[in-house]
Design an enzyme around this catalytic site. Sequence first.
Site, PDB file in Angstrom:
ATOM      1  N   GLY A   1      34.638 -12.947  34.794  1.00  0.00           N
ATOM      2  CA  GLY A   1      35.344 -11.645  34.382  1.00  0.00           C
ATOM      3  C   GLY A   1      36.619 -12.089  33.329  1.00  0.00           C
ATOM      4  O   GLY A   1      36.684 -11.357  32.395  1.00  0.00           O
TER       5      GLY A   1
ATOM      6  N   ASP B   1      43.281  -5.677  41.223  1.00  0.00           N
ATOM      7  CA  ASP B   1      43.135  -4.127  41.871  1.00  0.00           C
ATOM      8  C   ASP B   1      43.516  -4.578  43.050  1.00  0.00           C
ATOM      9  O   ASP B   1      44.455  -4.484  43.472  1.00  0.00           O
ATOM     10  CB  ASP B   1      41.561  -4.179  41.667  1.00  0.00           C
ATOM     11  CG  ASP B   1      41.198  -2.732  42.539  1.00  0.00           C
ATOM     12  OD1 ASP B   1      42.116  -2.142  41.989  1.00  0.00           O
ATOM     13  OD2 ASP B   1      39.888  -2.957  42.196  1.00  0.00           O
TER      14      ASP B   1
ATOM     15  N   PHE C   1      38.995   2.164  36.319  1.00  0.00           N
ATOM     16  CA  PHE C   1      37.496   1.682  36.669  1.00  0.00           C
ATOM     17  C   PHE C   1      37.366   1.374  34.895  1.00  0.00           C
ATOM     18  O   PHE C   1      37.179   2.153  34.222  1.00  0.00           O
ATOM     19  CB  PHE C   1      35.866   2.073  36.985  1.00  0.00           C
ATOM     20  CG  PHE C   1      35.304   0.731  37.190  1.00  0.00           C
ATOM     21  CD1 PHE C   1      35.591   0.065  38.431  1.00  0.00           C
ATOM     22  CD2 PHE C   1      34.622   0.830  36.312  1.00  0.00           C
ATOM     23  CE1 PHE C   1      34.445  -1.009  38.223  1.00  0.00           C
ATOM     24  CE2 PHE C   1      33.766  -0.716  36.512  1.00  0.00           C
ATOM     25  CZ  PHE C   1      34.102  -1.195  37.386  1.00  0.00           C
ATOM     26  N   VAL C   2      37.676   0.131  34.344  1.00  0.00           N
ATOM     27  CA  VAL C   2      37.983   0.175  33.281  1.00  0.00           C
ATOM     28  C   VAL C   2      36.631  -0.820  32.931  1.00  0.00           C
ATOM     29  O   VAL C   2      36.436  -1.814  33.847  1.00  0.00           O
ATOM     30  CB  VAL C   2      38.839  -0.983  32.871  1.00  0.00           C
ATOM     31  CG1 VAL C   2      39.781   0.275  32.627  1.00  0.00           C
ATOM     32  CG2 VAL C   2      39.509  -1.955  33.320  1.00  0.00           C
TER      33      VAL C   2
ATOM     34  N   ARG D   1      30.713  -6.256  28.977  1.00  0.00           N
ATOM     35  CA  ARG D   1      31.549  -7.210  29.569  1.00  0.00           C
ATOM     36  C   ARG D   1      31.597  -8.483  27.588  1.00  0.00           C
ATOM     37  O   ARG D   1      33.045  -8.268  27.211  1.00  0.00           O
ATOM     38  CB  ARG D   1      30.722  -8.928  29.780  1.00  0.00           C
ATOM     39  CG  ARG D   1      30.868  -8.794  31.186  1.00  0.00           C
ATOM     40  CD  ARG D   1      30.770  -9.961  31.834  1.00  0.00           C
ATOM     41  NE  ARG D   1      30.476 -10.126  32.851  1.00  0.00           N
ATOM     42  CZ  ARG D   1      30.991 -10.145  34.131  1.00  0.00           C
ATOM     43  NH1 ARG D   1      32.371  -9.631  34.083  1.00  0.00           N
ATOM     44  NH2 ARG D   1      30.369 -10.014  35.545  1.00  0.00           N
TER      45      ARG D   1
ATOM     46  N   LYS E   1      46.595  -2.766  38.010  1.00  0.00           N
ATOM     47  CA  LYS E   1      46.266  -1.801  38.461  1.00  0.00           C
ATOM     48  C   LYS E   1      47.373  -1.185  38.651  1.00  0.00           C
ATOM     49  O   LYS E   1      48.030  -1.991  39.987  1.00  0.00           O
ATOM     50  CB  LYS E   1      45.060  -1.196  38.912  1.00  0.00           C
ATOM     51  CG  LYS E   1      43.507  -1.888  38.235  1.00  0.00           C
ATOM     52  CD  LYS E   1      42.291  -0.614  38.992  1.00  0.00           C
ATOM     53  CE  LYS E   1      41.454  -1.186  38.123  1.00  0.00           C
ATOM     54  NZ  LYS E   1      40.109  -0.662  39.010  1.00  0.00           N
TER      55      LYS E   1
ATOM     56  N   ASP F   1      33.063  -5.786  33.648  1.00  0.00           N
ATOM     57  CA  ASP F   1      31.916  -5.317  33.471  1.00  0.00           C
ATOM     58  C   ASP F   1      31.785  -4.115  34.661  1.00  0.00           C
ATOM     59  O   ASP F   1      32.336  -4.058  35.228  1.00  0.00           O
ATOM     60  CB  ASP F   1      30.637  -6.470  34.260  1.00  0.00           C
ATOM     61  CG  ASP F   1      31.435  -6.749  35.443  1.00  0.00           C
ATOM     62  OD1 ASP F   1      31.916  -7.199  35.639  1.00  0.00           O
ATOM     63  OD2 ASP F   1      30.088  -6.510  36.444  1.00  0.00           O
TER      64      ASP F   1
ATOM     65  N   ASP G   1      40.916 -11.441  35.322  1.00  0.00           N
ATOM     66  CA  ASP G   1      40.687 -10.314  34.138  1.00  0.00           C
ATOM     67  C   ASP G   1      41.348  -9.177  34.826  1.00  0.00           C
ATOM     68  O   ASP G   1      42.421  -9.100  34.061  1.00  0.00           O
ATOM     69  CB  ASP G   1      39.371 -10.380  33.844  1.00  0.00           C
ATOM     70  CG  ASP G   1      38.218  -9.690  35.802  1.00  0.00           C
ATOM     71  OD1 ASP G   1      39.363 -10.329  36.841  1.00  0.00           O
ATOM     72  OD2 ASP G   1      37.657  -9.324  35.466  1.00  0.00           O
TER      73      ASP G   1
HETATM   74  P1  IMP Z   1      40.741  -7.428  43.694  1.00  0.00           P
HETATM   75  O1  IMP Z   1      40.020  -8.531  44.177  1.00  0.00           O
HETATM   76  O2  IMP Z   1      40.305  -6.446  44.717  1.00  0.00           O
HETATM   77  O3  IMP Z   1      41.689  -8.091  43.059  1.00  0.00           O
HETATM   78  O4  IMP Z   1      40.094  -7.819  42.158  1.00  0.00           O
HETATM   79  C1  IMP Z   1      39.123  -8.053  41.588  1.00  0.00           C
HETATM   80  C2  IMP Z   1      38.135  -8.299  40.784  1.00  0.00           C
HETATM   81  O5  IMP Z   1      37.624  -7.286  40.814  1.00  0.00           O
HETATM   82  C3  IMP Z   1      38.236  -8.199  39.773  1.00  0.00           C
HETATM   83  O6  IMP Z   1      38.044 -10.037  39.199  1.00  0.00           O
HETATM   84  C4  IMP Z   1      37.011  -7.532  38.767  1.00  0.00           C
HETATM   85  O7  IMP Z   1      35.634  -8.661  38.416  1.00  0.00           O
HETATM   86  C5  IMP Z   1      36.837  -6.936  39.656  1.00  0.00           C
HETATM   87  N1  IMP Z   1      37.321  -5.233  39.111  1.00  0.00           N
HETATM   88  C6  IMP Z   1      38.457  -5.031  39.962  1.00  0.00           C
HETATM   89  N2  IMP Z   1      38.784  -3.640  39.246  1.00  0.00           N
HETATM   90  C7  IMP Z   1      37.991  -3.796  38.415  1.00  0.00           C
HETATM   91  C8  IMP Z   1      37.414  -2.819  37.392  1.00  0.00           C
HETATM   92  O8  IMP Z   1      38.228  -1.541  36.657  1.00  0.00           O
HETATM   93  N3  IMP Z   1      36.681  -3.225  36.517  1.00  0.00           N
HETATM   94  C9  IMP Z   1      35.542  -4.544  35.986  1.00  0.00           C
HETATM   95  N4  IMP Z   1      36.271  -5.007  37.261  1.00  0.00           N
HETATM   96  C10 IMP Z   1      36.862  -4.501  38.166  1.00  0.00           C
HETATM   97 MG    MG Z   2      36.331 -10.963  38.555  1.00  0.00          MG
END
Ligand code: IMP
Ligand code: MG
Length: 176
Positions: A44, A103, A152-153, A165, A131, A159, A100
Amino acid sequence: MSPRNSLEPLISAEKIEVRVAELAHRLEHDHPGGDLVVVSVLSGSVIFLADLVRKMNLPMRIDTVSVSSYAGRAVAPGELKVLKTFSEDVHGKHVLLIDDILDTGGTLSAVIGEIQAMEPASLKTCVLLRKKKERNIDVKPDYVGFEIEDLFVVGYGLDCDGMYRNLPYIAVFNLT
Ligand code: IMP
Ligand code: MG
């Protein structure tokens, strides 16, 4: 794109370009010493990485890591696995970790754990998007491009099932 899905523009390519230049400027200012290793989380952050580092006039090495996916599930620290490990030995180096989007924080916390174990001289983290939401995992990036709602973006590297992407802007992906 399936006709049932829609993309709603959220952050334009122009706004991204301006913000990435600002971040690059601050990062350059905050990392005056040498031995910088920029670590990018695949896949990402590759577009963000490419734009960001080309605006940073600093000697650096670039490395990538990948983390097991979790299909949108909230996970506890330690549950995610770092799949591709580091090519660069970051022991004693200044590390800048790039992702990227923040979350749940699971991804960054897993990679931060791996990097800390190698005892870098310093570690800073930079995410393009964060977020606005409650997190069980305590991760606070040092640099954030944009704060967004908990939506969700896609685009600019992000992606949905591997697609979108290459969009030059960031859009909210609506499943309608
Ligand atoms: P986390 O581990 O929950 O913080 O999520 C991080 C990873 O989840 C990011 O590096 C993204 O690859 C994916 N991700 C989280 N939210 C989104 C979204 O809204 N769109 C696309 N990918 C996301
Ligand atoms: Mg990622």
